[in-house]
Scaffold this active site. Structure first.
Site, short mmCIF file in Angstrom:
data_model
loop_
_atom_site.label_atom_id
_atom_site.label_comp_id
_atom_site.label_asym_id
_atom_site.label_seq_id
_atom_site.Cartn_x
_atom_site.Cartn_y
_atom_site.Cartn_z
N ASP A 112 1.71 0.85 6.20
CA ASP A 112 3.39 0.73 7.17
C ASP A 112 3.39 1.15 8.51
OD1 ASP A 112 4.27 -0.41 5.11
OD2 ASP A 112 5.65 0.61 4.43
N ARG A 162 -0.35 -10.32 -2.97
CA ARG A 162 -0.04 -8.27 -3.80
C ARG A 162 0.50 -8.94 -5.23
NH1 ARG A 162 4.81 -6.92 0.47
NH2 ARG A 162 4.26 -4.92 0.00
N GLN A 197 -1.18 -3.92 -12.50
CA GLN A 197 -1.55 -2.96 -12.91
C GLN A 197 -0.33 -2.55 -13.81
OE1 GLN A 197 -4.62 -0.98 -12.49
NE2 GLN A 197 -4.95 -3.62 -12.15
N ARG A 204 16.33 -6.26 7.31
CA ARG A 204 15.84 -5.40 6.04
C ARG A 204 15.12 -4.24 5.27
NH1 ARG A 204 11.34 -8.53 3.56
NH2 ARG A 204 10.72 -7.36 2.52
N ILE A 225 -5.40 -1.71 3.03
CA ILE A 225 -4.97 -1.50 2.13
C ILE A 225 -4.06 -3.66 1.89
CG2 ILE A 225 -2.74 -0.74 1.02
CD1 ILE A 225 -4.48 1.69 1.00
N LYS A 231 13.77 4.09 3.19
CA LYS A 231 13.75 2.68 2.28
C LYS A 231 12.73 2.82 1.22
CE LYS A 231 11.74 -2.15 2.64
NZ LYS A 231 10.82 -1.66 1.78
N ASN A 232 11.90 3.16 1.24
CA ASN A 232 10.57 2.50 -0.49
C ASN A 232 11.11 3.26 -0.95
OD1 ASN A 232 9.58 0.74 0.71
ND2 ASN A 232 8.01 1.90 1.67
N CYS A 240 7.69 -9.51 1.68
CA CYS A 240 6.15 -10.07 3.08
C CYS A 240 5.61 -10.52 2.91
CB CYS A 240 6.51 -8.04 4.67
SG CYS A 240 8.13 -7.83 4.99
#
Ligand code: UD1
Length: 421
Positions: free
Chosen positions: A307, A125, A129, A399, A329, A24-25, A120
């Protein structure tokens, strides 16, 4: 509220063979990255997930010609017809990774207007940067009506990220690929999908070295051609299936994986008493005894991925003793454990640590998914629990996971969709 719910009758061990879908990412970055090319690209092994369909819609909105063959998992993108460099807020807010259109459009056209990203709710978030990187490359930045405006011809420079961020590393890399001169990214993220996006870009003519280390060097090029690229398997789906196998005391072979990407999880599962082995692209997970409790702390790659923290902490609610999970994180990534209290989980959350006291049994209950990986964690909980678990708002799961419930039921889980009143 989604119109359907997931219904699970737990305590069925998973057995047999399954396969993992494309990452996915990785896909969410490679698809916008095709805009940097001047010829059509064919992207293979894409997962058929909601987030990929949103990107498909955004590409059409920009004017690209796109054909998404879901049966073949292949998307053909012809960027030559792109007429607009604006991604309206109603699209960008549908997902986090819409921010990659900033780097891709800015790099290719010297201008981009992109709505703030959604995604999400797992804590704050920011994208400071990303902005810092674009600005260092010479982009002017403006903010208006929930939009981010970027403009300027880019020149390579040295950029040191203030923290390790996957999104900013990839996004600034996209912008720098066609900048004038050399860019050096230091304190860069090393995740497998950073490497995969760099491999995609290099296969189209980019000059990127060092992806997978904390220093990435990019020599700007004037032209990227088209071609065919196959994305890597999904690290997080692989891990979720491994945890599901362990949670149900199953015996599962997962095909199409990259086992080296799974080392942090495999080490923790072994510590818990789960047997994990691999050969070529297959990972076997089986367990004969009860799970031992562990201490686990999320880190950037190659550390334990945030994750997988949520599915893993769900598993730990049934380990025999006291476990601790430290989330380094994101600052709000334990909501699934609040839901699991209704199923009998014993958890105390204090700051970034969840103190989990393993219980012998979870009881099925109605629960609500509040984010993608938290939703997957509730599926793991439902697979372990006695009786029936209903998961409301499972759209979050769709998703990012390709038909998770079908993969689990083909392994013997009792899980299906039902209309939600
Ligand atoms: C990506 C992944 C997500 C994963 C996360 C960490 C995608 C689409 N999503 O998210 O699944 O959980 O990496 O592996 O690939 N940060 C800032 N400023 C910034 C950028 C990040 O403060 O400009 C902070 C974040 O708030 C977070 C940390 O840095 O605390 C890491 O974020 P980052 O790696 O960028 O995550 P995402 O790109 O959002």
């Amino acid at each position: 509220m989604d119109r359907y719910k997931l219904v699970i009758r737990g305590e069925q061990p998973l057995n047999g063979d399954t396969y993992v879908s494309g990452g996915k990412n990785t896909s969410l970055a490679v698809i916008p990255a095709t805009l940097l090319c001047e010829e059509p690209c064919i992207i293979e092994n894409l997962p058929d997930i909601e987030d990929v369909r949103v990107l498909h819609r955004i590409l059409l909105e920009l004017g690209a010609k796109v054909d998404f063959n879901t049966a073949e998992k292949r998307m053909t993108i012809d960027p030559r017809s792109v007429k607009s460099a604006t991604v309206p807020f109603q699209y960008s807010q549908m997902m986090r990774a819409s921010y990659y259109f900033m780097g891709a459009l800015l790099g290719r056209y010297g201008t981009a207007d992109v709505g703030y990203p959604g995604g999400c709710d797992i804590g704050s978030r920011p994208i400071d940067q990303h902005i810092k990187g674009f600005s260092a490359l010479g982009s002017e930045i403006s903010e208006y009506n929930g939009m981010m405006g970027l403009k300027g011809s880019l020149t390579g420079t040295i950029i040191n990220f203030d923290m390790v961020t996957v999104g900013a590393t990839i996004n600034v890399m996209l912008a720098a690929v066609r900048a004038r001169g050399n860019t050096v990214l230091t304190n860069a993220a090393r995740e497998p999908h950073v490497v995969d996006v760099a491999n995609f870009l290099n296969s189209m003519g980019a000059k990127i070295k060092g992806a997978g280390t904390d220093t990435i060097r990019i020599r700007g090029v004037e032209h990227l051609h088209g071609g065919t690229y196959t994305v890597i398997p999904d690290q997080i789906e692989t891990g979720t299936l491994m945890i599901a196998a362990a949670a149900t005391r199953g015996d599962v072979a997962i095909h199409g994986t990259i086992p080296t990407h799974m080392e942090a999880l495999s080490a923790k599962l072994l510590e818990m008493g789960v047997s994990v082995s691999s050969q070529d692209d297959v990972i076997w997970v089986r367990i004969r005894r009860g799970h031992r409790p562990i201490r686990l702390s999320t880190q950037e790659y190659p550390g334990f991925p945030t994750d997988l923290q949520q599915p893993m902490s769900a598993l730990l609610t049934r380990a025999g003793g006291h476990s601790e999970v430290i989330e380094n994180i994101f600052d709000n990534r334990f909501k699934h454990l609040d839901e699991m209290r209704r199923m009998g989980a014993k958890v105390i959350i204090s700051g970034k640590t969840a103190y989990i006291e393993g219980v012998p049994q979870l009881r099925g209950a109605p629960v609500t998914a509040t984010d993608l990986r938290g939703g997957a964690a509730l599926v793991i909980a439902g697979l372990m629990a006695s009786g029936m678990t209903e998961i409301f708002n499972p759209g979050f799961i769709a998703r990012g996971y390709e038909r998770l419930e079908d993969k689990l039921s083909s392994l013997g889980a009792d899980i299906h969709r039902e209309a939600a009143e």
